[in-house]
Scaffold this motif. Structure first.
Motif, PDB file in Angstrom:
ATOM      1  N   ASN A   1      60.297  69.782  29.408  1.00  0.00           N
ATOM      2  CA  ASN A   1      60.358  68.589  30.259  1.00  0.00           C
ATOM      3  C   ASN A   1      60.341  67.304  29.445  1.00  0.00           C
ATOM      4  O   ASN A   1      60.877  66.295  29.868  1.00  0.00           O
TER       5      ASN A   1
ATOM      6  N   GLU B   1      56.395  71.983  34.819  1.00  0.00           N
ATOM      7  CA  GLU B   1      56.383  70.526  34.874  1.00  0.00           C
ATOM      8  C   GLU B   1      57.691  69.944  35.416  1.00  0.00           C
ATOM      9  O   GLU B   1      57.768  68.753  35.679  1.00  0.00           O
TER      10      GLU B   1
ATOM     11  N   LYS C   1      60.618  69.008  37.934  1.00  0.00           N
ATOM     12  CA  LYS C   1      60.710  68.759  39.369  1.00  0.00           C
ATOM     13  C   LYS C   1      61.969  69.365  39.986  1.00  0.00           C
ATOM     14  O   LYS C   1      61.996  69.630  41.185  1.00  0.00           O
ATOM     15  N   ASP C   2      63.003  69.548  39.184  1.00  0.00           N
ATOM     16  CA  ASP C   2      64.252  70.078  39.727  1.00  0.00           C
ATOM     17  C   ASP C   2      65.021  70.804  38.625  1.00  0.00           C
ATOM     18  O   ASP C   2      64.510  71.015  37.527  1.00  0.00           O
TER      19      ASP C   2
ATOM     20  N   VAL D   1      52.806  70.934  40.211  1.00  0.00           N
ATOM     21  CA  VAL D   1      53.929  70.216  40.807  1.00  0.00           C
ATOM     22  C   VAL D   1      54.444  71.049  41.971  1.00  0.00           C
ATOM     23  O   VAL D   1      54.956  72.148  41.792  1.00  0.00           O
TER      24      VAL D   1
ATOM     25  N   GLY E   1      58.573  71.946  43.102  1.00  0.00           N
ATOM     26  CA  GLY E   1      59.327  71.742  41.881  1.00  0.00           C
ATOM     27  C   GLY E   1      60.167  72.954  41.527  1.00  0.00           C
ATOM     28  O   GLY E   1      60.285  73.908  42.292  1.00  0.00           O
TER      29      GLY E   1
ATOM     30  N   TYR F   1      53.814  63.588  43.349  1.00  0.00           N
ATOM     31  CA  TYR F   1      54.411  64.656  44.135  1.00  0.00           C
ATOM     32  C   TYR F   1      55.817  64.274  44.587  1.00  0.00           C
ATOM     33  O   TYR F   1      56.115  63.107  44.853  1.00  0.00           O
ATOM     34  N   ILE F   2      56.673  65.282  44.666  1.00  0.00           N
ATOM     35  CA  ILE F   2      58.029  65.051  45.143  1.00  0.00           C
ATOM     36  C   ILE F   2      57.990  64.549  46.588  1.00  0.00           C
ATOM     37  O   ILE F   2      58.684  63.628  46.960  1.00  0.00           O
TER      38      ILE F   2
END
Length: 608
Positions: free
Chosen positions: A172, A252, A254-255, A283, A286, A577-578
């Motif tokens: 990441n 870690e 997110k996408d 996460v 994620g 957070y997303i």
């Protein structure tokens, strides 16, 4: 393995191997570490979790019954294992300078990755046997030597495999990617033999050495293989032709933005190798959550990914962490080897009384998914929604209403709280309102309009939210909805709690419809401390039925608590957070704040 615990609990559709003890070493042209590991796990000498049991059962059944589809030969695998144990030395205390001697579980992984083959008809016209597993997902608790082990695997393949192998170490951030890269390079520098035929510069590690007399051959500069590193933040991810990709700490991410270009770069190879090594993370929604969801479907037989090796060191429950110390090896296979049980024991004892430490310990030391180090609730608290009900079940009665109006005009929530005589349960029906602008914004975009990337149209179809035209939710929309519920079900609000900030039209219309029912709730530690703690206690005691509302559960997961210097608490969003909406949580806490002020009178009212 405890007595009474059977295998194949994760995927009962797999037929158990009868007479598994008849598996002999000759089935795999020599001594098989995988089969040895399997036998010791079956006998209980080695304790592993149900998810790993399922994967190993599937592998052994492929050896026994699927020989036409898969071939299991050990020459290539043992060549790499021997390379690691004879050419690689540790460089860190307390093992610095000592040979890298693999444990049985590590040998089993290496043997599986490099020992299984599959016939690929696309290659060389008539096809040929190639390495079966293109991908490995290794989930293992922290401080179990995952980075050195993965680095050793990659280095062994780089030397023992074909010429021209390009390796990418990714993570990441650049520092994390550097950990695996530096580990590979330190192994290289510890070996006089490897240093003689390789070189390192700021771009990476390469074959060939200026002092080397030989100018041709696999271990000279003629071999254009390389080992480099990159992070999710670095550019120029396209256009590579990689053979091996190793991604560290995927929890870690997110996408998939870092992952997909790297995976695409492997598609030209006959025997690519994509390694993901990680611990569980905090996460939510994620990349790792998505990946583990797919992996567990593979183990359950719901999707077919024969070229993906899923190796999960996981606990079977949270309860066994607290009650059965012997189970800790399920997520910590290197316990007593590189990880001290006394240190782990201290962490567990601290986690018993420290909520923030508890979440971190369960996630990182035992691979049990946690919401956040600051999370307000446990996952088990949220999962106990106590079934469903309909508004019609409470027709012709009174309720408490909690309203959280939208400050940013993009989402708001109203909760109806119902109670019954001689019933401790609070029945909470929640409706959400979202702007048309947000609801129409596709979840695939990075637009700030729908930063949480939620499909509000799907939730609208499920009856969980209503979409309001335009990009503003006028506060009278909620007041009209409360009136709508009254007109349809004769459900009358006894008290309505709200934050008076920007709520003039809401208050005016509510008073017009129902009279003097409004209660202002200040957004302060003093006002929210008790209702916040009471909602938490009631969720854990299963005294709240929130109708299994998916948006409510999402809001609960997004909620943290902050403390003042008096020890009072109030809700806040979990940073980073997303999806970080907590409107549903706030409307429930506001309803509880109102109930606290009028509970006796309210119970009398509904009893009459």
């Amino acid at each position: 393995m405890n007595k009474g615990v059977t295998w194949l609990l994760i995927n009962p559709d797999i037929v158990p191997i009868q007479g598994w003890q008849l598996i002999n070493e000759e089935r795999a042209d020599g001594h098989s570490f995988l089969i040895e590991y399997y036998k010791k796990c079956r006998s209980g000498k080695i304790i592993i979790g149900n998810e790993l049991k399922t994967q190993i059962e599937m592998l052994v059944q492929d050896i026994l019954y699927n020989s036409e589809t898969y071939r299991f030969t050990l020459t290539a695998a043992h060549k790499r294992i021997d390379f690691i144990e004879h050419e690689i030395k540790h460089f860190e205390s307390p093992f610095a300078g000592k040979p890298f001697l693999l444990e049985l579980n590590q040998k089993a992984i290496a043997e599986t990755v490099f020992g299984f083959e599959i016939y690929d008809e696309e290659l060389l016209g008539d096809g040929r046997w190639v390495r079966r597993f293109k991908e490995l997902l290794l989930l293992i608790a922290r401080k179990n030597g995952k980075t050195p082990f993965a680095a050793a695997l990659v280095l062994a393949e780089w030397f023992c495999g074909e010429c021209g192998q390009k390796v990418m170490c990714a993570s990441n951030d650049y520092e994390q990617a550097g950990l695996i890269f530096d580990c590979i390079n330190n192994f290289r520098e510890e070996s006089r033999a490897m240093c003689k035929v390789t070189r390192k510069n700021i771009k990476g590690i390469f074959f060939g050495n200026p002092k080397q007399h030989k100018k041709t051959g696999k271990f000279s500069a003629q071999n254009k293989g390389s080992i480099k590193k990159m992070s999710a933040k670095s550019g120029a991810k396209e256009g590579r032709n990689l053979k091996i990709v190793i991604v560290d700490e995927v929890h870690e991410m997110k996408d998939r933005s870092t992952i997909m270009p790297l995976r695409s770069s492997l598609t030209t190879q006959d025997e690519p190798l994509y390694l993901e090594i990680t611990t569980e993370g905090i996460v939510r929604d994620g990349y790792l959550d998505e990946r583990l969801n797919e992996a567990r479907k593979v183990l359950r037989g719901e999707i077919d990914r024969p070229r993906w090796l899923v190796w999960l060191y996981t606990q079977d429950s949270e309860a066994e962490v607290w009650n059965d110390e012997s189970s800790w090896v399920k997520s910590n296979p290197m316990l007593h080897v590189v990880k001290k049980i006394s240190d782990l024991r201290d962490l567990v004892e601290e986690a018993r009384i420290n909520g923030a430490q508890r979440a971190f310990t369960l996630a990182k030391e035992f691979n049990l998914k946690q919401l956040s180090p600051k999370a307000w609730l446990r996952e088990s608290d949220i999962e106990g929604c106590n079934g469903t009900f309909a508004l019609a079940d409470f027709a012709n009665t009174w309720c408490i209403v909690g309203v959280d109006l939208a400050e940013s005009n993009d989402l708001c929530s109203v909760t109806f709280l119902f109670m019954r005589q001689n019933d401790e349960t609070k029945y909470m029906y929640t409706m959400y309102f979202v702007t048309e602008t947000k609801a129409n914004d596709p979840t695939a975009t990075d637009s700030p309009t729908n930063a949480e990337k939620r499909d509000y149209r799907q939730w609208e179809r499920a009856g969980l939210c209503r979409v309001v035209k335009g990009n503003v939710i006028d506060d009278d929309v909620v007041a009209k909805y409360i009136r709508e519920i009254y007109d349809e079900y004769n459900i009358r609000p006894y008290r309505v709690g709200y934050d008076e900030w920007h709520a003039k039209e809401f208050a005016k219309l509510t008073v017009k419809n129902f009279g003097d029912v409004l209660t202002k709730i200040k957004m302060s530690y003093e006002s929210l401390n008790t209702p916040t703690r009471t909602v938490e206690q009631d969720l854990r005691a299963r005294h709240i039925n929130y109708n299994c509302n998916e948006i409510c559960a999402w809001c609960f997961r997004n909620t943290a608590v902050k403390h003042d210097n008096k020890g009072f608490v109030m809700p806040e969003k979990i940073a980073g957070y997303i999806g970080n909406k907590i409107d549903g949580t706030m409307s429930k806490i506001i309803a509880y704040a109102v109930l606290r002020e009028c509970k006796s009178a309210f119970l009398t009212k509904i009893g009459g």
